[in-house]
Motif scaffolding. Structure first.
Motif, PDB file in Angstrom:
ATOM      1  N   GLY A 159      30.172   3.518  47.351  1.00  0.00           N
ATOM      2  CA  GLY A 159      30.541   4.374  46.229  1.00  0.00           C
ATOM      3  C   GLY A 159      29.437   5.358  45.920  1.00  0.00           C
ATOM      4  O   GLY A 159      28.285   4.970  45.703  1.00  0.00           O
ATOM      5  N   ALA A 160      29.794   6.630  45.861  1.00  0.00           N
ATOM      6  CA  ALA A 160      28.780   7.672  45.689  1.00  0.00           C
ATOM      7  C   ALA A 160      28.058   7.552  44.353  1.00  0.00           C
ATOM      8  O   ALA A 160      26.880   7.921  44.237  1.00  0.00           O
ATOM      9  CB  ALA A 160      29.427   9.051  45.815  1.00  0.00           C
ATOM     10  N   GLY A 161      28.712   7.020  43.336  1.00  0.00           N
ATOM     11  CA  GLY A 161      28.082   6.956  42.019  1.00  0.00           C
ATOM     12  C   GLY A 161      27.504   5.590  41.678  1.00  0.00           C
ATOM     13  O   GLY A 161      27.106   5.353  40.527  1.00  0.00           O
ATOM     14  N   ILE A 162      27.436   4.696  42.633  1.00  0.00           N
ATOM     15  CA  ILE A 162      26.967   3.334  42.379  1.00  0.00           C
ATOM     16  C   ILE A 162      25.448   3.259  42.597  1.00  0.00           C
ATOM     17  O   ILE A 162      24.914   3.878  43.519  1.00  0.00           O
ATOM     18  CB  ILE A 162      27.693   2.339  43.299  1.00  0.00           C
ATOM     19  N   SER A 163      24.779   2.478  41.747  1.00  0.00           N
ATOM     20  CA  SER A 163      23.337   2.257  41.881  1.00  0.00           C
ATOM     21  C   SER A 163      23.095   1.116  42.870  1.00  0.00           C
ATOM     22  O   SER A 163      23.578  -0.002  42.673  1.00  0.00           O
ATOM     23  CB  SER A 163      22.743   1.907  40.515  1.00  0.00           C
ATOM     24  N   TYR A 164      22.350   1.411  43.939  1.00  0.00           N
ATOM     25  CA  TYR A 164      22.060   0.412  44.972  1.00  0.00           C
ATOM     26  C   TYR A 164      20.556   0.126  45.017  1.00  0.00           C
ATOM     27  O   TYR A 164      19.717   0.988  44.693  1.00  0.00           O
ATOM     28  CB  TYR A 164      22.507   0.897  46.349  1.00  0.00           C
ATOM     29  N   GLY A 165      20.218  -1.109  45.450  1.00  0.00           N
ATOM     30  CA  GLY A 165      18.813  -1.468  45.618  1.00  0.00           C
ATOM     31  C   GLY A 165      18.608  -2.255  46.898  1.00  0.00           C
ATOM     32  O   GLY A 165      19.562  -2.777  47.500  1.00  0.00           O
ATOM     33  N   LEU A 166      17.343  -2.325  47.326  1.00  0.00           N
ATOM     34  CA  LEU A 166      16.980  -3.120  48.502  1.00  0.00           C
ATOM     35  C   LEU A 166      16.343  -4.421  48.009  1.00  0.00           C
ATOM     36  O   LEU A 166      15.358  -4.398  47.269  1.00  0.00           O
ATOM     37  CB  LEU A 166      15.990  -2.354  49.376  1.00  0.00           C
ATOM     38  N   TYR A 167      16.922  -5.557  48.419  1.00  0.00           N
ATOM     39  CA  TYR A 167      16.475  -6.870  47.948  1.00  0.00           C
ATOM     40  C   TYR A 167      15.942  -7.677  49.126  1.00  0.00           C
ATOM     41  O   TYR A 167      16.568  -7.730  50.191  1.00  0.00           O
ATOM     42  CB  TYR A 167      17.651  -7.602  47.285  1.00  0.00           C
ATOM     43  N   GLU A 225      14.449 -11.533  55.104  1.00  0.00           N
ATOM     44  CA  GLU A 225      15.658 -10.715  55.267  1.00  0.00           C
ATOM     45  C   GLU A 225      15.790  -9.773  54.078  1.00  0.00           C
ATOM     46  O   GLU A 225      15.483 -10.127  52.936  1.00  0.00           O
ATOM     47  CB  GLU A 225      16.918 -11.593  55.365  1.00  0.00           C
ATOM     48  N   ARG A 226      16.285  -8.579  54.377  1.00  0.00           N
ATOM     49  CA  ARG A 226      16.461  -7.577  53.333  1.00  0.00           C
ATOM     50  C   ARG A 226      17.930  -7.134  53.285  1.00  0.00           C
ATOM     51  O   ARG A 226      18.516  -6.839  54.325  1.00  0.00           O
ATOM     52  CB  ARG A 226      15.548  -6.373  53.599  1.00  0.00           C
ATOM     53  N   PHE A 227      18.455  -7.061  52.070  1.00  0.00           N
ATOM     54  CA  PHE A 227      19.864  -6.741  51.881  1.00  0.00           C
ATOM     55  C   PHE A 227      20.015  -5.557  50.933  1.00  0.00           C
ATOM     56  O   PHE A 227      19.337  -5.479  49.889  1.00  0.00           O
ATOM     57  CB  PHE A 227      20.625  -7.929  51.294  1.00  0.00           C
ATOM     58  N   ILE A 228      20.885  -4.634  51.306  1.00  0.00           N
ATOM     59  CA  ILE A 228      21.233  -3.532  50.408  1.00  0.00           C
ATOM     60  C   ILE A 228      22.485  -3.971  49.628  1.00  0.00           C
ATOM     61  O   ILE A 228      23.507  -4.324  50.224  1.00  0.00           O
ATOM     62  CB  ILE A 228      21.517  -2.229  51.180  1.00  0.00           C
ATOM     63  N   ASP A 253      14.780   1.422  45.099  1.00  0.00           N
ATOM     64  CA  ASP A 253      16.104   2.044  45.021  1.00  0.00           C
ATOM     65  C   ASP A 253      16.564   2.442  46.417  1.00  0.00           C
ATOM     66  O   ASP A 253      15.738   2.782  47.277  1.00  0.00           O
ATOM     67  CB  ASP A 253      16.064   3.318  44.166  1.00  0.00           C
ATOM     68  N   ILE A 254      17.847   2.424  46.613  1.00  0.00           N
ATOM     69  CA  ILE A 254      18.454   3.021  47.806  1.00  0.00           C
ATOM     70  C   ILE A 254      19.230   4.238  47.323  1.00  0.00           C
ATOM     71  O   ILE A 254      20.226   4.124  46.606  1.00  0.00           O
ATOM     72  CB  ILE A 254      19.381   2.023  48.532  1.00  0.00           C
ATOM     73  N   THR A 255      18.758   5.391  47.677  1.00  0.00           N
ATOM     74  CA  THR A 255      19.324   6.632  47.154  1.00  0.00           C
ATOM     75  C   THR A 255      20.495   7.118  48.009  1.00  0.00           C
ATOM     76  O   THR A 255      20.739   6.614  49.111  1.00  0.00           O
ATOM     77  CB  THR A 255      18.241   7.722  47.134  1.00  0.00           C
ATOM     78  N   SER A 256      21.167   8.128  47.487  1.00  0.00           N
ATOM     79  CA  SER A 256      22.274   8.726  48.243  1.00  0.00           C
ATOM     80  C   SER A 256      21.764   9.338  49.535  1.00  0.00           C
ATOM     81  O   SER A 256      22.472   9.329  50.562  1.00  0.00           O
ATOM     82  CB  SER A 256      22.991   9.779  47.389  1.00  0.00           C
ATOM     83  N   GLU A 257      20.524   9.860  49.511  1.00  0.00           N
ATOM     84  CA  GLU A 257      19.940  10.398  50.742  1.00  0.00           C
ATOM     85  C   GLU A 257      19.718   9.290  51.750  1.00  0.00           C
ATOM     86  O   GLU A 257      19.930   9.471  52.963  1.00  0.00           O
ATOM     87  CB  GLU A 257      18.618  11.110  50.434  1.00  0.00           C
TER      88      GLU A 257
END
Length: 968
Positions: free
Chosen positions: A254-262, A277-280, A305-309
């Motif tokens: 989703g383009a408007g969703i906030s994602y992170g790297l865990y 292990e790392r999960f987005i 953060d995992i950005t749109s870029e």
């Protein structure tokens, strides 16, 4: 009274009638049915010429079982519509019909084969179809008798059947219109598919039940970004259909969703996550996802953060990428892009895409022009994976009995083996099931035939729009009246959002898609479909003579094509039409083709349950908009479902079903009809033993009203009639009420408000008549001689009789016939051949009604006061009383203008304008009216039982002057 006083009982005009108190409906109703059939009621009504036509088009029930209470509700409502419209002066036609093709019947024949160990595929298709035809014909006969038992009128000896040869010809002709107008195409897209029944299903053939499903959280390795941090990560998806993982071609976000790297920094035993292990993940869902993997918050950390870029750089590998034995099946890079249907309300914030098994994914990649890259054909018609699919070949999503197969388990086990699984579980959710087999369905990409709803229809019928969707939406708003009005919104929203119509089914019992495809051409080529009017005409001619079986006979292709085109250049299509296309086409061979159909090809009303917004109303709308440019109906009425007394859905397993046959056996069909009339059909209706007892009680009260009228009219003749203007005010008030009711009844029946009509008539019969008018006029009717007052009362009873019998006949079909025949026993007579009498406007008298409303209010206080005296044993009968009534001077003038003592059924009454004593009886809701009790003075008349001063002073012993005159 002295011993010499005669017994005057035999001198009274007591009611005389053979109309029994006990109805005996279960025994007597079949006699009236036989009589109606003998005199040909339905055909005699058609002989009434010069009438405006009214056509209710019957939505065909399915010919495969005994009727249930929902069938009874539906057909009784239809019958009340038809009968009421007829009796209001129209030519109301009703041609019953049956749906005879389709999977339910085919399924029954297959069940019979399975029991005998017979292989259906080894049976010649024409022979198999003949068995289906015979099965349907048997149930048509059974259901026809069951419907007739409910008192349903119609052209029963000549119904319409979708399997009649002419009907099959017309269904094929209607399909050919789609072929010729450019809306028919063959496409490959996900459709609801029943692996158990091995066919595509329409939305209307699906019902939703709770199902426990496997659910998995699966890891997709990020590659190709050139960013070491990203390339070390894995995107996690969540799905409740693990069986779709072998068909995965993409993941979307989703383009408007906030994602992170865990990152995992600790782990318990028995966990599929590994330290490092790392999960987005979606930030909103990360805690839930990692918790499913048995990681508490101390065991992971959010790195960044995992950005749109960042997301735009990502490519993914399938979890089975490069796995040994995978034969390269999953080695392609998975597509990764944004999609507007992804949310962070559940799951992981990412959606795995198997466009062959999901409509949203399919539409996304269709619009991108990428279907060729993402469509798979892994799942066969029986729900098994194709035999050569690595690891999973031959595994079944469902077993033949509809239970969970071994595919999900095998896939989950393989994902765990290769390290592709983060977590697993189970979820209980609402899931689509076939309403016939009751087995779960799947979305499966398969070549099917479609009608395009958004492509301009090349037929020149553009009044309501150019496309099927436009025509349907315009018809809904401009052509159709909806009862209740909410029906409009329901169908409009469904049509507005619906995809193209899947016309084809992979079965044998039905009307085939009568078309041919050109060998070597692609579905997208202009010449792929053979569009030839001469070929079409040959097919239709054969169907008219032999039915649709002609399509399946040996040499059919050559028979239809030879001499026009080269048969060897074309392939004959053997899919059958969706059964909803059959029923959606009925307007063409019933309303249009039959002499007793509709004058203009349009039905005045379609009437079915609310589920038919996605069923018959829907398919009829689409079909008609595709072939004649607009809806096939002017009106649509929908009713609710039947529930038990507690509001629960009826179920044989629970034992709370109510059978129409059981009700008619115990009470009679009129009680079932009355239940329908008393209910609000716009919502769900409850029925059960206690409710039916209440209905039977209402029926008895109404029956007693009719019995009283019949008894008092025993020897009434036209010479006894009195003109309305010469009648006493009480009779004129009754005529005013009839004028009001005439409008109520006609308006109510016109609006299909049967509950409103019956409530108004029941209230009138039991309150205005039985408890008021009849109660007052018994004295005149029984005791008067040939007085003007008695003739006026009997004239009103005759008027009441003719109106109540016709007003109530659409509801109490059998009972009103019984009432009618008591006075009109001549051969061929029937209330159902009558129209509702016209009511003169001069009967309406609002001023008189207002006056009598005031009189009745005072009377209510008097009867209340007398009831107190009766309870206290001061009197036994109201005729022992002569109360004093205290009212205002204005009201006193009104009361003195009528015989108020007779209205109160007392032997005397005094009207006073003085102040009432403190002990006088009053009612809280009636101002300035009080009553003081006093006993009547004089002797009791031995004939009329009034207590009057002049009793015993006349030539006949022990009677009053009125009775003496009657005896003389």
């Amino acid at each position: 009274m002295s011993e010499q006083t005669p017994d005057y009982k035999d001198t009274l005009n007591l009611p005389k009638t053979d109309f029994p108190m006990r109805a005996g409906l279960p025994k007597r109703e079949p006699e009236w049915l036989a009589r109606w059939e003998e005199i040909g009621i339905y055909d005699r009504l058609r002989e009434k010429t010069g009438r405006e036509s009214f056509t209710l088009h019957d939505g065909p029930p399915y010919a495969n079982g005994n009727l249930h209470i929902g069938h009874a509700l539906n057909k009784i409502l239809k019958d009340m519509v038809v009968r009421s419209q007829q009796m209001m002066g129209k030519d109301a036609r009703y041609i019953p019909g049956w749906d005879c093709h389709g999977l339910p019947i085919e399924w029954k024949i297959e069940e019979k084969y399975r029991k005998k160990g017979r292989d259906k595929d080894a049976v010649p298709v024409v022979e198999f179809r003949q068995e289906c035809r015979e099965f349907a014909a048997g149930w048509v006969d059974i259901q026809r008798d069951e419907f007739k038992r409910l008192g349903i009128t119609g052209k029963w000896e000549n119904p319409y059947l979708t399997m009649d040869f002419h009907a099959e010809r017309v269904i094929a002709a209607e399909f050919q219109k789609f072929l010729m107008n450019g809306t028919l195409y063959q496409g490959s897209k996900p459709v609801m598919w029943s692996p158990v029944e091995k066919t595509a299903l329409a939305e209307a053939e699906v019902e939703y039940h709770d199902k426990e499903s496997f659910t998995v959280w699966v890891k997709f390795q990020v590659v190709g970004t050139g960013d070491a941090t990203l390339d070390s990560a894995k995107v996690v998806i969540w799905t409740t259909t693990p069986w779709t993982m072998p068909s995965n071609k993409a993941v979307v976000y989703g383009a408007g969703i906030s994602y992170g790297l865990y990152e995992v920094i600790g782990r318990p035993e028995e966990c599929w996550a590994r330290i490092g292990e790392r999960f987005i993940l979606s930030d909103a869902l990360a805690e839930d996802v990692l918790g499913r993997a048995r990681l508490d918050p101390s065991m992971y950390r959010r790195l960044c953060d995992i950005t749109s870029e960042d997301l735009a750089k990502i490519q993914l590998l399938h979890p089975l990428h490069g796995v040994e034995g995978g034969a390269g099946e999953w080695d392609d890079i998975r597509d990764f892009r944004a999609a507007d249907f992804v949310t962070d309300s559940e799951g992981t914030g990412f959606v795995h895409c198997a466009p062959s098994h999901g409509m949203e994914e399919f539409e996304l990649y269709r619009d991108l022009g990428m279907l060729e890259q993402v469509i798979t054909y892994n799942v066969m018609e029986d729900g098994r994976f194709r035999a050569d699919l690595p690891f999973f070949g031959g595994k079944a999503i469902l077993k033949p009995n509809g239970k969970e197969g071994n595919a999900n388990g095998a896939i989950i086990e393989k994902l765990a083996e290769v390290g592709g699984l983060l977590a697993r579980g189970k979820i209980k959710h609402s899931y689509p099931h076939s309403w016939r087999s009751k087995a779960p369905v799947i979305y499966r990409n398969t070549p099917q035939w479609f009608a395009a709803v958004d492509k301009p229809v090349n037929d020149g019928q553009d009044t309501y729009g150019k496309t099927i969707r436009e025509r349907a939406l315009t018809s809904i708003d401009e052509l159709v009246t909806w009862t209740p009005p909410t029906g409009r919104n329901r169908l409009y929203s469904m049509i507005e959002a619906r995809p193209d119509w899947v016309l084809s089914r992979q079965r044998a019992w039905g009307v085939p898609l009568t078309c041919f495809t050109k060998n070597g051409s692609l579905p997208t080529d202009d010449d792929y479909l053979l569009r030839n009017e001469e070929v079409n005409a040959r097919v239709l001619e054969a169907f008219e003579a032999e039915g649709a079986d002609a399509w399946y006979k040996e040499g059919a292709k050559e028979r239809f094509l030879s001499g026009i085109v080269a048969p060897e250049d074309f392939t004959q299509v053997f899919d059958i039409l969706d059964v909803w296309f059959d029923s959606g086409s009925t307007h063409a061979f019933v309303l249009r083709d039959r002499a007793d159909g509709s004058d203009d090809g349009l039905a005045d009303l379609y009437l079915e349950g609310t589920d038919q917004h996605r069923g018959w109303f829907h398919s009829s709308m689409l079909q008609s908009c595709g072939t004649q440019g607009r809806a096939p109906y002017r009106g649509v009425l929908t009713h609710g479902f039947t529930l038990d007394e507690k509001g629960m859905k009826m179920s044989k397993s629970i034992g709370n079903t109510v059978s129409p046959e059981d009700v008619t056996r115990q009470y009679g069909a009129d009680i079932l009809r009355l239940w329908v009339a008393q209910s609000d059909y716009t919502s769900d209706l409850r029925i059960g033993p206690e409710i039916l007892k209440g209905v039977a009680d209402s029926y008895r009260r109404l029956r007693n009203t009719m019995r009283f009228m019949l008894g008092s009219l025993a020897d009434f003749t036209p010479s006894d009639q009195v003109a309305p203007e010469a009648m006493p005010e009480l009779e004129q008030w009754v005529l005013h009420r009839l004028a009001q009711l005439d409008a109520t009844v006609r308006e109510g029946y016109s609006a299909y408000d049967f509950q409103g009509v019956f409530q108004a008539l029941f209230q009138f019969a039991t309150v205005d008549l039985s408890s008021f008018y009849f109660d007052i006029r018994k004295d005149v009717l029984y005791c008067d001689g040939d007085t003007a007052e008695r003739r006026a009362a009997r004239t009103v009873l005759d008027i009441l009789y003719h109106r109540l019998t016709t007003w109530l006949a659409p509801v109490l079909t059998f009972t009103m016939e019984e009432v009618w025949l008591e006075r009109h026993p001549e051969e061929g007579s029937s209330v159902h051949l009558q129209d509702m009498p016209q009511t003169p406007s001069r009967w309406s008298n609002p001023d008189l009604a207002e006056k009598w409303s005031s009189i009745r209010k005072v009377r209510r206080v008097v009867t209340g006061a007398l009831e107190v005296q009766r309870r206290e044993k001061n009197i036994g009968s109201s005729l022992e009383a002569a109360p004093v009534v205290y009212v205002s001077a204005e009201v006193a003038e009104v009361l003195k203008s009528v015989s108020f003592a007779d209205l109160c059924i007392t032997s005397g009454i005094e009207i006073s304008t003085q102040a009432a004593p403190e002990a006088a009886f009053v009612l809280e809701d009636t101002d300035r009216v009080a009553v003081s009790f006093a006993k009547a003075s004089g002797e009791k008349c031995q004939r009329c039982w009034k207590i009057l001063p002049d009793v015993g002073q006349h030539s006949h012993a022990g009677v009053c002057g009125r009775c003496d005159a009657a005896l003389r």
